[in-house]
Structure formats: C-alpha cells, structure tokens
Scaffold this active site. Structure first.
Site, PDB file in Angstrom:
ATOM      1  N   GLY A   7     -24.349  -6.294 -21.733  1.00 47.79           N
ATOM      2  CA  GLY A   7     -23.237  -7.231 -21.706  1.00 47.79           C
ATOM      3  C   GLY A   7     -22.580  -7.321 -23.076  1.00 47.79           C
ATOM      4  O   GLY A   7     -22.024  -8.351 -23.464  1.00 47.79           O
ATOM      5  N   GLY A  10     -18.714  -8.434 -23.461  1.00 49.60           N
ATOM      6  CA  GLY A  10     -18.257  -9.742 -23.008  1.00 49.60           C
ATOM      7  C   GLY A  10     -18.074 -10.709 -24.162  1.00 49.60           C
ATOM      8  O   GLY A  10     -18.322 -10.393 -25.322  1.00 49.60           O
ATOM      9  N   ALA A  83     -30.382 -14.023 -20.555  1.00 43.54           N
ATOM     10  CA  ALA A  83     -29.527 -15.158 -20.912  1.00 43.54           C
ATOM     11  C   ALA A  83     -28.387 -15.317 -19.917  1.00 43.54           C
ATOM     12  O   ALA A  83     -27.256 -15.635 -20.291  1.00 43.54           O
ATOM     13  CB  ALA A  83     -28.992 -14.983 -22.329  1.00 43.54           C
ATOM     14  N   THR A  84     -28.671 -15.071 -18.656  1.00 42.98           N
ATOM     15  CA  THR A  84     -27.700 -15.288 -17.586  1.00 42.98           C
ATOM     16  C   THR A  84     -28.297 -16.248 -16.570  1.00 42.98           C
ATOM     17  O   THR A  84     -29.516 -16.447 -16.521  1.00 42.98           O
ATOM     18  CB  THR A  84     -27.342 -13.972 -16.873  1.00 42.98           C
ATOM     19  OG1 THR A  84     -28.542 -13.388 -16.333  1.00 42.98           O
ATOM     20  CG2 THR A  84     -26.706 -12.997 -17.825  1.00 42.98           C
ATOM     21  N   ASN A 109     -30.465 -22.598 -20.388  1.00 41.79           N
ATOM     22  CA  ASN A 109     -29.643 -22.963 -21.544  1.00 41.79           C
ATOM     23  C   ASN A 109     -30.372 -22.525 -22.802  1.00 41.79           C
ATOM     24  O   ASN A 109     -31.512 -22.929 -23.034  1.00 41.79           O
ATOM     25  CB  ASN A 109     -29.399 -24.475 -21.545  1.00 41.79           C
ATOM     26  CG  ASN A 109     -28.406 -24.907 -22.613  1.00 41.79           C
ATOM     27  OD1 ASN A 109     -28.469 -24.481 -23.763  1.00 41.79           O
ATOM     28  ND2 ASN A 109     -27.474 -25.768 -22.236  1.00 41.79           N
ATOM     29  N   HIS A 139     -17.857 -32.910 -20.723  1.00 37.00           N
ATOM     30  CA  HIS A 139     -17.360 -31.542 -20.885  1.00 37.00           C
ATOM     31  C   HIS A 139     -15.838 -31.516 -20.733  1.00 37.00           C
ATOM     32  O   HIS A 139     -15.226 -32.516 -20.358  1.00 37.00           O
ATOM     33  CB  HIS A 139     -18.002 -30.604 -19.854  1.00 37.00           C
ATOM     34  CG  HIS A 139     -19.411 -30.244 -20.171  1.00 37.00           C
ATOM     35  ND1 HIS A 139     -20.483 -31.039 -19.802  1.00 37.00           N
ATOM     36  CD2 HIS A 139     -19.943 -29.178 -20.831  1.00 37.00           C
ATOM     37  CE1 HIS A 139     -21.605 -30.470 -20.215  1.00 37.00           C
ATOM     38  NE2 HIS A 139     -21.307 -29.352 -20.840  1.00 37.00           N
ATOM     39  N   HIS A 140     -15.262 -30.363 -20.991  1.00 38.33           N
ATOM     40  CA  HIS A 140     -13.811 -30.189 -20.877  1.00 38.33           C
ATOM     41  C   HIS A 140     -13.352 -30.401 -19.432  1.00 38.33           C
ATOM     42  O   HIS A 140     -14.144 -30.318 -18.480  1.00 38.33           O
ATOM     43  CB  HIS A 140     -13.414 -28.793 -21.356  1.00 38.33           C
ATOM     44  CG  HIS A 140     -14.123 -27.679 -20.641  1.00 38.33           C
ATOM     45  ND1 HIS A 140     -13.687 -27.160 -19.441  1.00 38.33           N
ATOM     46  CD2 HIS A 140     -15.258 -27.000 -20.955  1.00 38.33           C
ATOM     47  CE1 HIS A 140     -14.502 -26.204 -19.041  1.00 38.33           C
ATOM     48  NE2 HIS A 140     -15.472 -26.082 -19.943  1.00 38.33           N
ATOM     49  N   LYS A 143     -14.122 -27.816 -16.385  1.00 43.75           N
ATOM     50  CA  LYS A 143     -15.473 -27.470 -15.934  1.00 43.75           C
ATOM     51  C   LYS A 143     -15.612 -27.786 -14.452  1.00 43.75           C
ATOM     52  O   LYS A 143     -15.273 -28.891 -14.006  1.00 43.75           O
ATOM     53  CB  LYS A 143     -16.520 -28.234 -16.743  1.00 43.75           C
ATOM     54  CG  LYS A 143     -17.966 -27.845 -16.397  1.00 43.75           C
ATOM     55  CD  LYS A 143     -18.951 -28.499 -17.351  1.00 43.75           C
ATOM     56  CE  LYS A 143     -20.394 -28.215 -16.959  1.00 43.75           C
ATOM     57  NZ  LYS A 143     -20.709 -26.774 -16.976  1.00 43.75           N
ATOM     58  N   GLY A 149     -25.533 -28.310 -15.413  1.00 49.23           N
ATOM     59  CA  GLY A 149     -26.902 -27.841 -15.207  1.00 49.23           C
ATOM     60  C   GLY A 149     -27.826 -28.326 -16.302  1.00 49.23           C
ATOM     61  O   GLY A 149     -29.010 -28.621 -16.056  1.00 49.23           O
TER      62      GLY A 149
END
Length: 249
Positions: A7, A10, A83-84, A109, A139-140, A143, A149
């Site tokens: 990845g 990305g 980390a996904t 996380n 959060h923004h 989201k 989560g």
C-alpha cells in the site's frame, strides 16, 4: 530494520515512506502498490514480484489484500503488521491462523496516544468506586460512521473494568442514568481530525482523559512502533495493548 510496505502509493503509504526515509535505523527495501505500477520507480505491482531480505511486512492497503499478505509472510516466516480494517470473518480467520506460525500485529487503531488513553481509562474505572463513564468523540462533519470505531473500542476496554456494565449509544427521553451505563456520544463539526474524551465519575470526584489527533501521521508512527515491537517476537497475535504493556515493562 528492513521494511516491505504494502500500500506504498496510498495516502498513508506516502506518510510511511517519509517517516522511514527520515530515520537512519529504518530502510524501505520494497514498496508494493498495484495503482503505482509504472508511475513511481522502486514500486512493485504485487508482493509476488518482491524477493528481498526483510525484517517485517507492513500493510496499509485494503483488507482484501489479507490472503496475499498472509501467504507471503508465512512463506518467508516474516513478521506481519496489518494496519487495515474491515476484514471479513474469513479474512480474520486467516489472520488468526497465521498468528499460530508467525508474529502478527493487528489493531483497529494504531494511535499510540489512543492506546495509552485506553489503558489509563481502564485503570481509572478499576480504581474509582462505583464509576460512571461517559465517552464523547468529535470528528469532522463528513465522517460517515457514528460512533467512531475508536470510541467503541474505548467503551469495550472500560467495560472490562466494570462488571455487569452495558454500552449505550447516546441518550434521550425522560429517565435517569442507569447504574453501569457506559454512554457514548458523537459530535460532528467542521474539519476536526478526531477528539476522544473519557469522563469517569465516582460521584465525589471526576477524572477526564482526552486524546486529540493533530495529524493522520500518528497512525504511521504507531505502525512503525508496532513493527519495532514485533521483530523478534514469538508467533502470536499482538495488539496495541501488548505494545503499551511492553513499553511499561
């Protein structure tokens, strides 16, 4: 530490490459990303094209890469940092099976601060008498999921410290607070990257613990910390809780 990064093209992959390049103790020996083939030198399209010596494989791609990641890591006896999120039950089964043969680090996380917050919140809930817990996450405004989560993870960690407790999402209506409630509230405002606050009250005093995300680079820092932790470990499934406990050992 020699790293293979899946990845690599990305958004998080670019951040990871910058952090690796800035640390003389780290070396990116291979980057993999199908979308970057032919566009960036040094990046391979698939893991099958990578045949180099490495200490760890870190994935910041997509949960659909799980079968290929596991196969590659198992074939080379290579520690794996995933980390996904969003894995299916079958993919989770592959991860758990792989952890019986190689060390695998898997977390929802990778924030080091959130991992510390979870530990502190659980300790406070265990220590204070008759704890009442409220969790507020901000959060923004774009989201999609609510609550986050991470907020749910914090609630579950605190729940372990309070026997018989239940997790409640929001509050409405005419009723008093029930004993054992761990209530999660969600706010959506502007461009906030992420704020999580855990408030714990005994009735006579209150403890408030807050984590604020300043940049998404914190997740890359956490993944690298997980990789350092994982190298040399015995086969098993490791988490951010293990990382925090290891730091305190």
């Amino acid at each position: 530490m020699k790293i293979i990064l899946n990845g690599a093209a990305g958004r998080m992959g670019h951040v990871m490459r910058e952090l690796i390049a800035a640390d003389p103790a780290l070396e990116l020996v291979a980057g993999v990303d199908p979308s970057a083939a032919g566009d960036e030198p040094g990046l391979e399209r698939t893991l099958d094209e990578v045949d180099v010596a490495a200490d760890v494989l870190i994935d910041f791609s997509n949960h659909e890469a799980t079968p290929a990641l596991v196969d590659y890591a198992l074939a080379r006896n290579l520690p794996l940092v995933i980390a996904t999120t969003g894995q299916t039950e079958d993919e989770l089964g592959l991860i758990k099976a792989a952890a019986e043969r190689i060390p695998v680090f898997f977390a929802a996380n990778y924030s080091l601060g959130i991992a510390l917050l979870a530990k502190l919140a659980k300790t406070a809930a265990e220590f204070l008498p008759n704890p009442e817990v409220e969790i507020v996450e901000t959060h923004h405004d774009q989201k999609l999921d609510a609550p986050s989560g991470t907020a749910l993870t914090l609630a579950r960690v605190v729940q372990e410290a309070i026997p018989g407790s239940t997790i409640v999402l929001g509050r409405e209506g005419l009723h008093t607070r029930e004993r054992g409630e761990i209530t999660v509230h969600s706010l959506r405002l502007g461009h906030v990257t992420g704020v999580h606050e855990v408030i714990i009250s005994s009735g006579n005093e209150m403890v408030s613990l807050t984590h604020t995300a300043e940049s998404r680079a914190l997740f890359a820092e956490g993944a690298l910390a997980a990789a350092r932790f994982l190298v040399g470990k015995a086969p098993g499934l490791y988490s951010m809780e293990d990382l925090v406990e290891g730091a305190g050992a």
